[in-house]
Write an enzyme that holds these catalytic residues in place. Sequence first.
Site, PDB file in Angstrom:
ATOM      1  CB  SER A  44      33.168  46.093  42.483  1.00 52.74           C
ATOM      2  OG  SER A  44      34.094  45.365  41.719  1.00 52.74           O
ATOM      3  CD  GLU A  45      38.943  47.799  43.013  1.00 57.44           C
ATOM      4  OE1 GLU A  45      38.026  47.594  43.835  1.00 57.44           O
ATOM      5  OE2 GLU A  45      40.015  47.178  43.027  1.00 57.44           O
ATOM      6  CG  ASN A  46      34.576  46.420  38.261  1.00 54.45           C
ATOM      7  OD1 ASN A  46      34.486  46.345  39.469  1.00 54.45           O
ATOM      8  ND2 ASN A  46      33.897  45.623  37.457  1.00 54.45           N
TER       9      ASN A  46
END
Lengths: 215, 231
Positions: A44-46
Site C-alpha cells: 500500500s503506497e501510503n
Amino acid sequence: MTRQLILERAVKEIKDGMCVNLGIGMPTLIANMIPNDFNVMLQSENGLLGIGPYPQKDEVDPDLINAGKETVTAKAGASFFDSAESFAMIRGGHIDLAILGGMEVSENGDLANWMIPGKMVKGMGGAMDLVQGAKRIVVIMDHVNKHGESKVKKSCTLPLTGEKVVHCLITELAVFQFTDAGMELIELQNGVTLDEVKSKTEADFTISPSIEIKA
Amino acid sequence: MSKLLTSFDSAIQQIEDGATIIVGGFGLSGIPEKLIIALRNKGVKDLTIVSNNCGVDDWGLGLLLENKQIKKMIASYVGENKLFEQQFLSGELEVELVPQGTLAERLRAGGAGIPAFYTATGVGTEVAKGKEHKEFDGRTYIMEKGIVGDFAFVKAWKADHFGNLVYRKTARNFNPVVATAGKVTLVEVEELVGTGELDPDEIHTSGVYVQKVLVGNDYEKRIERLTTANA
C-alpha cells in the site's frame, strides 16, 4: 458478472512470492481471491508492505489504513515505512506487479486512468509512479464504455498516465499482451468469439497462433 | 534545552500571510490536526499548502479551505473535498498536481539539500510539460525540483524533549520527509517521553530536524472509510 470474469482472470497474474500493488477500486477486490497457500506481500503506497484482511470491529485502527483510505490490518512479516521509501520501492523496480484500473488503453500500451477533461481533476495519486516503476503493469477494465464505444484505442483520447507502460490488458472479453512487436490478443474469455472482440476493439492487434487455431 | 511548547497558538504565532507550509498525513491518517486547527483560528491567508491530500470538507486541511486561507495547493490527490472543487472552479484556488512518489521525493530532496533530481514518473504526460528531459542509459527522465517550506507541520506518535520522533503504523506516511523539508518544523505528538527513553535504534526522525514539540490531547483520528471484515 463481467467484473467477476475480469477479477478471476486478473488473480492468475499473481504468483507465489510476489510483492504486488493493487490499485484503488476494482483491483483491490483481487486481494480476497489470492490462493491461501501463496505467500504474497501486498503493498500500500501510503507505507505498508504486507496488507492483511479488513479488521474485525474491535481491531479497527485509524493509524492503519490502505491507499484507498480503508481501515486494514498488517499481516505477519509486514513492514511500515514512509512515503519516500514506499515510492523508492516502486520507482526502483522492487515491486513485481501492479494491477490497475483503466479508462483507456492504446495499442502501443499507453494508459489513461486519472483524468477526464472538463470534469473535476482529482489528481493522479501514485498511478504515474506505479506505471513507470513496477516491473509488470496489468490493467483491468471494461472493454467498452457505457455508450458501447471501445476503450481499447488506436491512441488514447484522455490525458495519459504513462506512455508504453502496459504489459497486459484484461477485459471481460479478452486478454492482450503488449511487446515491442505491438499488441497481441492472447486469450478470449469463455464464450467470447474472435469476431466480437474484433468488432468491439478500435485498436489494431495481432492474434496469437493459439487463438487462430481455436477460432 | 527542551523544544517543548505548551500552546499551539503560540507555536504558530510567527506564521504570516503568504507562507508556504508543508503538512504531513495521508488522507486523514497521521495529520497534525491540532496545528491545523490553530492555523485556522489564527486566520492567516494566501497560504501555499504542500500536502498529499487536502482533507475533507469539515476536517483536516478542509478547515483551511472552509476559511478561504489557501491560495495554492500542491498535492497528489484532492478528490475527497467539495469545497476544494468549488474554489478551484471559481478560480480562487490554484492547484499543482504532483505524482505522489514525486511529491515525496521532492520533499526528501528539499530536506536533504538536493535542488533537483530526475525521474521517469510523468514522462509523456501533462506532468512533463515544460520540464527538462534527459536520457540516461536509453531511458527518458524529467527533472523535478526539491521543495522547502517556510514551516512544516508534523504529526508523530511519541517525541522526547530533543524532538526525536517515533511514528505509529501507516500514520507515518509523509511525516518523516515533511519533517526534514521545513525551515521551521513544528511537531505534535500523542505522548512526550523523557530524553533517553526512546531506544536510539527505533527513532524514525532525528530531533535535528525538529524546532518545536507540542503534545495534543484527545486526538480525533477521524476515519475516512471504515471497513471491517464481513462488512
